[in-house]
Design a protein around this motif. Sequence first.
Motif, mmCIF file in Angstrom:
data_model
loop_
_atom_site.group_PDB
_atom_site.id
_atom_site.type_symbol
_atom_site.label_atom_id
_atom_site.label_comp_id
_atom_site.label_asym_id
_atom_site.label_seq_id
_atom_site.Cartn_x
_atom_site.Cartn_y
_atom_site.Cartn_z
ATOM 1 N N MET A 83 0.840 -1.192 0.000
ATOM 2 C CA MET A 83 0.000 0.000 0.000
ATOM 3 C C MET A 83 0.879 1.247 0.000
ATOM 4 O O MET A 83 1.959 1.270 0.603
ATOM 5 C CB MET A 83 -0.928 0.021 1.223
ATOM 6 N N PRO A 84 0.459 2.293 -0.729
ATOM 7 C CA PRO A 84 1.218 3.541 -0.731
ATOM 8 C C PRO A 84 1.145 4.221 0.631
ATOM 9 O O PRO A 84 0.116 4.192 1.305
ATOM 10 C CB PRO A 84 0.505 4.382 -1.799
ATOM 11 N N CYS A 242 -1.198 -0.095 -11.630
ATOM 12 C CA CYS A 242 -0.273 0.065 -12.753
ATOM 13 C C CYS A 242 -0.998 -0.192 -14.078
ATOM 14 O O CYS A 242 -1.762 -1.154 -14.203
ATOM 15 C CB CYS A 242 0.901 -0.904 -12.625
ATOM 16 N N ARG A 243 -0.743 0.640 -15.045
ATOM 17 C CA ARG A 243 -1.338 0.478 -16.370
ATOM 18 C C ARG A 243 -0.688 -0.699 -17.077
ATOM 19 O O ARG A 243 0.521 -0.915 -16.975
ATOM 20 C CB ARG A 243 -1.173 1.767 -17.177
ATOM 21 N N ILE A 250 2.996 -5.244 -17.500
ATOM 22 C CA ILE A 250 2.923 -3.924 -16.875
ATOM 23 C C ILE A 250 3.636 -2.914 -17.767
ATOM 24 O O ILE A 250 4.788 -3.110 -18.151
ATOM 25 C CB ILE A 250 3.566 -3.947 -15.476
ATOM 26 N N GLU A 251 2.953 -1.855 -18.104
ATOM 27 C CA GLU A 251 3.523 -0.840 -18.991
ATOM 28 C C GLU A 251 4.632 -0.074 -18.280
ATOM 29 O O GLU A 251 4.463 0.380 -17.141
ATOM 30 C CB GLU A 251 2.429 0.129 -19.437
ATOM 31 N N THR A 252 5.775 0.065 -18.950
ATOM 32 C CA THR A 252 6.915 0.793 -18.385
ATOM 33 C C THR A 252 7.510 1.722 -19.425
ATOM 34 O O THR A 252 7.301 1.555 -20.640
ATOM 35 C CB THR A 252 8.015 -0.165 -17.898
ATOM 36 N N SER A 259 3.186 3.431 -14.511
ATOM 37 C CA SER A 259 2.306 4.604 -14.451
ATOM 38 C C SER A 259 2.084 5.080 -13.022
ATOM 39 O O SER A 259 1.507 6.148 -12.808
ATOM 40 C CB SER A 259 0.958 4.270 -15.107
ATOM 41 N N VAL A 260 2.529 4.293 -12.032
ATOM 42 C CA VAL A 260 2.407 4.678 -10.624
ATOM 43 C C VAL A 260 3.767 5.184 -10.137
ATOM 44 O O VAL A 260 4.760 4.446 -10.201
ATOM 45 C CB VAL A 260 1.939 3.489 -9.755
#
Length: 301
Positions: A83-84, A242-243, A250-252, A259-260
Amino acid sequence: MRMECAIIGGGPAGLNAALVLGRARRQVALFDDNQPRNAVTKHTHGFMTRDGAKPEELRSLARQDIKKYPTVRTIAKRITGVMPILGGFRLQAGDGSLYECRKLLLATGLSETLPDIHGIRQYYGRSLFNCPYCDGWELRDQPLVVIAEGSNAFSLTRLAYQWSRNLLVCTNGSMRALTGEELQLLQRKGVAVSHDRIKELAGSEGMLRAVAFENGGSSKRTGGFVSPYWRHASPLGELLGCRMNESGGIETDALGRTSVYGVYAAGDASVIAPAQAVIAAGEGSRAAIGMNSDLAREDFA
């Protein structure tokens, strides 16, 4: 326990990232539950200086390298929750212990499900494989089967054709695995195709001898390739928001940033295919450079 960088996953991506970050004098925790996807694989191929090495040998050597750097700590636990929090993330392990970090790398890899065929698991990793680049050389010029139920049946067969012209494509009853045009191309190349459902695979001690069909027919085959169904080994990327990219990874960006903010991804978690150890290791190095660069920028500010 709080550290600058946390790495979840102890495969090639996570191990190489830990090495790079250790050399950058970062406080790192590498979480590894020792459940690698390639545990069934006997040898790793296409990795320079280690072609043919056992996967566990590669991991052991990598851990020895990491031990030289005192700021890197390996923790044999599975992270089940993230968790953030202000300034980073809080991680919870399966035993309830908590950890905090400023930057988080997801190197959790993939999990695979094989087609529902009797006996397939005992041959997987011994005479049936998923990657021609990894194991095609050992199967060259043999009578091979390509088992693929999805839309990648043609592309996998086209690759396998480079190592053997004696191919049988089995869609296991799926009529949508090949288009009419793809079927014609395979026939012109002399590649046999069967849409019949597979009853079982026959052989002994992991070495394939034949493919038996429910209609009573069979074909002698000594090995081949199978297309598994892939999914992320951990849901943490999706839980963090994450996108995802078009292939389901996971997009990077070019340095592993997702994306996070503060979350990075490397290896099979971001690059679904080709799933090779050498590519995953490179991805880990790239993400580690991204993490260190961002930490340096923040510390200067």
